[in-house]
Design a protein around this motif. Structure first.
Motif, PDB file in Angstrom:
ATOM      1  N   ILE A 284       0.756  -1.194   0.227  1.00  0.00           N
ATOM      2  CA  ILE A 284       0.204  -0.029   0.026  1.00  0.00           C
ATOM      3  C   ILE A 284       0.942   1.275   0.047  1.00  0.00           C
ATOM      4  CG2 ILE A 284      -1.755   1.194   1.169  1.00  0.00           C
ATOM      5  CD1 ILE A 284      -2.302  -1.366   3.054  1.00  0.00           C
ATOM      6  N   LEU A 298      -3.339   0.460  -3.468  1.00  0.00           N
ATOM      7  CA  LEU A 298      -2.930  -0.839  -3.460  1.00  0.00           C
ATOM      8  C   LEU A 298      -2.401  -1.591  -4.755  1.00  0.00           C
ATOM      9  CD1 LEU A 298      -3.150  -3.599  -1.857  1.00  0.00           C
ATOM     10  CD2 LEU A 298      -5.578  -3.780  -2.572  1.00  0.00           C
ATOM     11  N   TRP A 501      -7.147   1.371  -0.427  1.00  0.00           N
ATOM     12  CA  TRP A 501      -7.116   0.343   0.693  1.00  0.00           C
ATOM     13  C   TRP A 501      -8.464   0.778   1.623  1.00  0.00           C
ATOM     14  CZ3 TRP A 501      -5.116  -4.190   1.877  1.00  0.00           C
ATOM     15  CH2 TRP A 501      -5.171  -4.545   3.179  1.00  0.00           C
TER      16      TRP A 501
END
Ligand code: 7RM
Length: 668
Positions: A284, A298, A501
């Motif tokens: 991430i 991500l 994320w």
């Protein structure tokens, strides 16, 4: 959404007509040797993407288990090499152990010179040695409770251990989130909270221009910071691994903090690489967008690795004997893809430098190029403009004849800087690859291939294999050549982001809603008569300051978090060196008088909240900010004021006309 601004063309680029064809000597030895060869491969990659990518994935990567399906596309969610299993660390390290590459330098590291004039330390890690260190550190992670799928926050200076920590995570299937060492305790805490990281890897300190950046101290502070509801932001953190680097004094919390070197005593160097699903999260990386909250971009395993490996190989035309140097910090995506993963997946030698380009003197880079015989150099336009300013005598002192290829990334390069780079650094013999891409794209998207594609100063030229860019208008319709518009990507590519994320809705909204059935880049662009792409910069509320991506909203929210500030609007103005500079228009709370002390306080405040990179260059006070009837701040006007240009265009939607005159007067 806030007021959207139309891309503004840079006039010097509009009139740029120079063309630099690939030289015969370069092309004959290059991986891709001609425009025809590029076009053939490109067409294949677009016409039969499944076949093209299957072939690449098979040739380039080692799989533990073959995939069942190359591409599964349910807009905007993509999966590549579905059902396949592999490990990134295995592909970067183990893969080379029974080849001639095993004893080749994987990383060459040059430390920052000491303040007492002593030269910087130097370390070389071969593939075999790096493999061993990664295995040992992976075991340290396991020993400290990290399992497959857990998030690990990495907050380290530019030392080999940063790469070791990243690869160590990848080896056991933990998801790393690297936070740039120039970011603040608050940024660390926010990112821990968002990713729910279980462990932090940091160092006592890092060196920068002769001073020590107290990384561990920042982590300690991050661990005490609280959210609005009173909860600790970083309460998910169970352990902190501390690398000894600067030898500055640090506090070690019993039971929570452990020393990296001590932990190594308890582990061996045996650590099998975890079998990871092709779509398993790899990392991430937080990046600024048009809202106050950075987005956790991500990236996953198979597609990302294939994308960075292939682009690194073809764009930098990597050959066995190259000494390749990408000057980016591992805290940025460029450091992930082109200091660590791309080069190591190719068995290349990647050079890492810890310090600044002008410490202790402005010839630091050229000294390093000469010392190691660097052949490929990849850096940012903002650095090139700084070198231009410092003068040709600095590169002139060193033998730069080892260089054979130059690259740039991070922002549009002005033709003047391009030509300077070409002549003064490249000795007129090195092609320049101006590479356009983003944190979200994972790897290079629009770029010359140096043996095949003629370059034009200021243009990133043509798309890489599998990339389908388009320039469209507000309705999403393609615009004619030589017309400005929004840059979108029409088809999924292997290294594209898989999401934000924990926030699939925001992912859809930010990237897949602006233009129908396309990935929206946020950049303005024009295609010339030859089909070359000229990226003019962001058209959303994101600024590019010295190659650092900064959301205006983030800086605004940092400013209003100060007790004395009522409202703030942040815009960019052109800056000769940094590309863009940050100008903040601030309305203070009633009773607070604007003066120099407050200006300094606010600049400091932003540096503390976000990091020194986001510190405004100018702060200008105003009684109120100009707004549209619906209450949107008129950034277009503020930009013109900030740049000192005349106020043009329609101002009738202003709530308060007098405000404009006052703002113009408030200039320093
Ligand atoms: C790799 C990186 C992305 C933004 C992007 C552009 C700008 C990057 C170029 C460029 C013109 C280039 N990731 N940008 N490269 N603009 N020419 N060659 O920089 O996520 O930090 O920034 O940077 O605006 O959208 S990033």
């Amino acid at each position: 959404m806030r007021e959207n601004n139309k891309p503004t063309a840079i006039t010097s680029v509009l009139h740029e007509k120079r063309v630099f064809p690939p030289t015969k000597g370069f092309s004959s030895r290059a991986h891709i040797k001609s425009l025809a060869q590029y076009r053939k491969l490109y067409n294949e990659s677009i016409k039969s993407p499944d076949r093209f990518w299957a072939k690449q994935a098979k040739n380039e990567l080692t799989w533990f288990k073959p995939w069942k399906k190359v591409l599964q596309w349910k807009e905007p969610f993509v999966r590549w090499f579905v059902g396949g299993q592999l490990n990134v660390s295995h592909n970067c390290l183990d893969r080379w152990l029974d080849t001639l590459t095993a004893n080749k330098a994987a990383l060459i590291w040059e430390g920052e010179p000491a303040t007492d004039g002593k030269p910087g330390e130097e370390r070389v890690l071969t593939y075999k040695q790096l493999h061993r260190e990664v295995c040992r550190f992976a075991n340290v992670l396991k020993r400290n409770g990290v399992h497959k799928g857990d998030r690990v926050l990495i907050y380290l200076p530019m030392v080999p251990e940063a790469a070791i920590a990243m690869l160590g995570c990848a080896r056991i299937g933990a998801v790393h989130s690297v936070v740039f060492g120039g970011f603040s305790a608050q940024s660390v805490a926010d990112r821990v909270f968002d990713s729910q990281a279980k462990l932090i890897v940091t160092a006592d300190g890092g060196f920068r221009r002769g001073t020590v950046i107290p990384l561990k101290k920042n982590v300690d502070e991050a661990l005490t910071l609280k959210a609005a509801n009173g909860d600790l932001l970083a309460k998910s953190v169970e352990k902190v691994i501390v690398l000894r680097r600067a030898n500055n004094e640090v506090h070690i919390a019993e039971g929570r903090d452990v020393w990296w070197h001590r932990e190594l005593d308890y582990v061996d160097a045996e650590c099998a690489a975890e079998r990871m699903d092709s779509e398993a999260p790899l990392f991430i990386l937080y990046t600024s967008g048009s809202t106050g909250k950075p987005k956790g971009i991500l990236h996953t395993t198979g597609g990302y690795l294939l994308g960075v490996k292939l682009t690194h190989k073809y764009v930098f035309d990597i050959q066995d004997a190259d000494v390749y140097w990408c000057t980016a910090d591992v805290g940025w995506v460029t450091g992930h893809s082109y200091v660590v993963y791309g080069p190591l997946a190719n068995g290349a030698t990647s050079l890492m430098y810890e310090g600044a380009p002008n410490w202790p003197e402005p010839d630091r880079f050229w000294r390093i190029v000469a010392k190691y015989g660097v052949t490929v150099l990849y850096t940012a336009p903002t650095a090139i403009r700084a070198f231009m300013k410092w003068g040709t005598e600095w590169p002139g002192k060193h033998d730069l004849s080892s260089l054979r290829l130059l690259g740039t990334v991070g922002e549009p390069i002005n033709p003047e800087a391009w030509i300077w780079y070409h002549e003064t650094i490249g000795g007129k013999r090195c092609p320049i690859v101006d590479t356009w891409w983003q944190t979200e794209t994972g790897g290079i998207m629009i770029t010359p291939l140096p043996g095949a594609i003629a370059t034009k100063p200021g243009s990133a030229t043509l798309p890489f294999f599998g990339v389908v860019p388009e320039v469209v208008d507000d309705e999403g319709k393609p615009v004619p050549r030589n017309t400005g518009g929004k840059l979108v990507i029409r088809k999924p590519w292997p290294s594209m982001l898989r999401g934000i994320w924990g926030d699939p809705r925001r992912y859809k909204e930010v990237y897949w809603s602006e233009v129908k059935r396309s990935y929206f880049t946020g950049d303005g662009c024009r295609q010339d008569a030859d089909g070359y792409y000229w990226i003019v910069g962001r058209i959303d509320d994101v600024l590019n300051v010295a190659g650092h991506r900064i959301g205006t909203a983030e800086v605004e929210s940092a400013l209003v978090s100060n007790q004395k500030v009522a409202e703030a609007a942040v815009v960019g103005r052109p800056d000769e060196l940094k590309g863009q500079a940050l100008v903040a228009f601030v309305t203070l709370k009633s009773g607070v008088k604007p003066d120099h002390a407050i200006r300094d306080e606010l600049r400091q405040h932003v540096a503390k909240e976000i990091g020194p990179v986001a510190r405004p260059d100018d702060i200008r006070f105003a009684e109120t900010l100009p707004k549209t009837r619906s209450g949107k701040i008129m950034r277009r006007l503020l930009k013109q004021i900030a740049s000192g240009t005349e106020i043009k265009g329609d101002t009738t939607t202003l709530e308060d006309f007098s405000v404009l005159a006052k703002l113009a007067q408030s200039e320093e």
